[in-house]
Design a protein around this motif. Structure first.
Motif, PDB file in Angstrom:
ATOM      1  N   ASP A 136      28.642  61.212  49.626  1.00  0.00           N
ATOM      2  CA  ASP A 136      29.929  61.763  50.047  1.00  0.00           C
ATOM      3  C   ASP A 136      30.538  60.915  51.162  1.00  0.00           C
ATOM      4  OD1 ASP A 136      29.593  63.763  48.214  1.00  0.00           O
ATOM      5  OD2 ASP A 136      28.847  65.239  49.663  1.00  0.00           O
ATOM      6  N   GLN A 137      29.707  60.522  52.113  1.00  0.00           N
ATOM      7  CA  GLN A 137      30.238  59.754  53.241  1.00  0.00           C
ATOM      8  C   GLN A 137      30.593  58.327  52.826  1.00  0.00           C
ATOM      9  OE1 GLN A 137      27.676  60.082  56.647  1.00  0.00           O
ATOM     10  NE2 GLN A 137      28.151  62.258  56.948  1.00  0.00           N
ATOM     11  N   GLU A 138      29.854  57.783  51.855  1.00  0.00           N
ATOM     12  CA  GLU A 138      30.221  56.462  51.350  1.00  0.00           C
ATOM     13  C   GLU A 138      31.583  56.518  50.653  1.00  0.00           C
ATOM     14  OE1 GLU A 138      26.921  55.338  48.926  1.00  0.00           O
ATOM     15  OE2 GLU A 138      25.885  54.305  50.578  1.00  0.00           O
ATOM     16  N   LYS A 139      31.838  57.641  49.934  1.00  0.00           N
ATOM     17  CA  LYS A 139      33.154  57.819  49.321  1.00  0.00           C
ATOM     18  C   LYS A 139      34.235  57.876  50.397  1.00  0.00           C
ATOM     19  CE  LYS A 139      31.615  60.269  45.159  1.00  0.00           C
ATOM     20  NZ  LYS A 139      31.658  61.561  44.423  1.00  0.00           N
ATOM     21  N   ASP A 140      33.932  58.623  51.485  1.00  0.00           N
ATOM     22  CA  ASP A 140      34.909  58.719  52.576  1.00  0.00           C
ATOM     23  C   ASP A 140      35.153  57.356  53.210  1.00  0.00           C
ATOM     24  OD1 ASP A 140      35.131  61.405  52.157  1.00  0.00           O
ATOM     25  OD2 ASP A 140      33.718  61.989  53.724  1.00  0.00           O
ATOM     26  N   VAL A 141      34.063  56.576  53.354  1.00  0.00           N
ATOM     27  CA  VAL A 141      34.216  55.235  53.928  1.00  0.00           C
ATOM     28  C   VAL A 141      35.126  54.382  53.047  1.00  0.00           C
ATOM     29  CG1 VAL A 141      33.001  53.077  54.407  1.00  0.00           C
ATOM     30  CG2 VAL A 141      32.034  55.240  55.188  1.00  0.00           C
ATOM     31  N   LYS A 142      34.952  54.482  51.720  1.00  0.00           N
ATOM     32  CA  LYS A 142      35.798  53.720  50.804  1.00  0.00           C
ATOM     33  C   LYS A 142      37.251  54.187  50.887  1.00  0.00           C
ATOM     34  CE  LYS A 142      32.159  52.607  47.465  1.00  0.00           C
ATOM     35  NZ  LYS A 142      31.664  52.780  46.079  1.00  0.00           N
TER      36      LYS A 142
END
Length: 312
Positions: A136-142
């Motif tokens: 989820d946080q990697e998606k937010d980072v992207k």
């Protein structure tokens, strides 16, 4: 070739022996080999050679083999010198079977292997939650990275558009400055020509008057009164003069009017620039690219405001 093979065999044997940092085989006598596995039931570490019975004999079927460990003694109960195969949930510690009859009597106990299996399941659940959180946080980072890229693109576009607008504004001001200069020079030429025409007429009158004055002066020296009285009526009469009463001295108000108009233009531009600047959006907290695009579509064309100010 034979010597080389012997050296390679010797190196392999040397590599098999345990060093200071290795777990040594507890069964080897003399120089000990490196342990390949440790048994949590036997509480013994075995090299590859002495480990074979654990793989071939049914007696060792239920033994638990792990990577070599130097801490096998931690599995021994310090009070009863027995392997700790039970877990006390009441006190949250590993115990041996004798402890269940002693200080842990009446406590909730389970086999250590069963407790480990349950905790492994919880551990896996925790890992799954962590992995999901990471995704989820990697998606937010992207998403944030795309927002940064959108901000940069929008800012570059805004700078480019602003430069074009200000370049156009400067060009219009230069053109208007040239028009005003031409207007002043044209009016200057007209006024100077008008004044010079009057000046030339006056100069001609002055020359004519001086000529007549010279004639009159010469006539005034006539001594013969008969001749004087005879010729006096034929003296030329003075024509109407282009004197000061007929000259209109125009004040140089028109040049001052132009200066005032240019000053007024400057004030208008300052007001427009100040008012327009207050409408420019400041920092935004999120979705900057979309916000700036919306503002660019909804606010008035600044160049149109400048052109209105130029139309004085």
């Amino acid at each position: 070739m034979l010597l080389r093979a012997e050296m390679e065999q010797k190196d392999q044997l040397t590599h098999c022996y345990a060093g200071p940092e290795d777990v040594a085989c507890d069964v080897c006598t003399g120089r000990k080999r490196k342990a390949d596995k440790s048994c949590l039931v036997c509480l013994v570490s075995y090299c590859e050679k002495h480990l074979q019975p654990h793989y071939g004999s049914p007696s060792f079927k239920n033994h638990k083999l792990v990577n070599p460990s130097k801490n096998l003694q931690e599995n021994i109960c310090s009070r009863h010198d027995e392997v700790m195969k039970i877990f006390c949930r009441t006190d949250q510690q590993s115990i041996c079977y004798l402890c269940t009859m002693d200080e842990h009597k009446g406590h909730e106990t389970v086999p250590a292997a069963a407790e480990m299996d349950e905790k492994q399941k919880k551990l896996q659940e925790s890992r799954q939650q962590i992995h999901q959180r990471i995704q989820d946080q990697e998606k937010d980072v992207k998403l944030l990275q795309r927002e940064v890229e959108a901000i940069n693109v929008s800012a570059d576009k805004a700078v480019e558009d602003s430069e074009k607008i200000f370049t156009e504004l400067i060009r219009l001001l230069q053109e208007r400055s040239s028009d005003v200069k031409q207007q002043i020079r044209s009016q200057q030429e007209t006024e100077v020509s008008r004044v010079k025409d009057v000046q030339e007429k006056l100069q001609q009158e002055i020359t004519e008057l001086k000529r007549k004055d010279a004639e009159l002066e010469q006539f005034s020296h006539t001594e013969d009164h008969t001749q004087f009285l005879l010729n006096y009526p034929s003296l030329p009469a003075l024509s109407e003069s282009t004197g000061s009463s007929s000259i209109i001295v125009r004040p140089l108000r028109h040049f001052k009017d132009i200066t005032e108009a240019v000053s007024e233009l400057r004030d208008k531009l300052q007001d427009v620039l100040r008012d327009s600047w207050t409408n420019i959006p400041g920092p935004v907290s999120s979705r900057v690219g979309v916000y700036l695009d919306h503002r660019a579509e909804s606010r008035p064309d600044s160049l149109s405001l400048y052109l209105l100010a130029l139309d004085f």
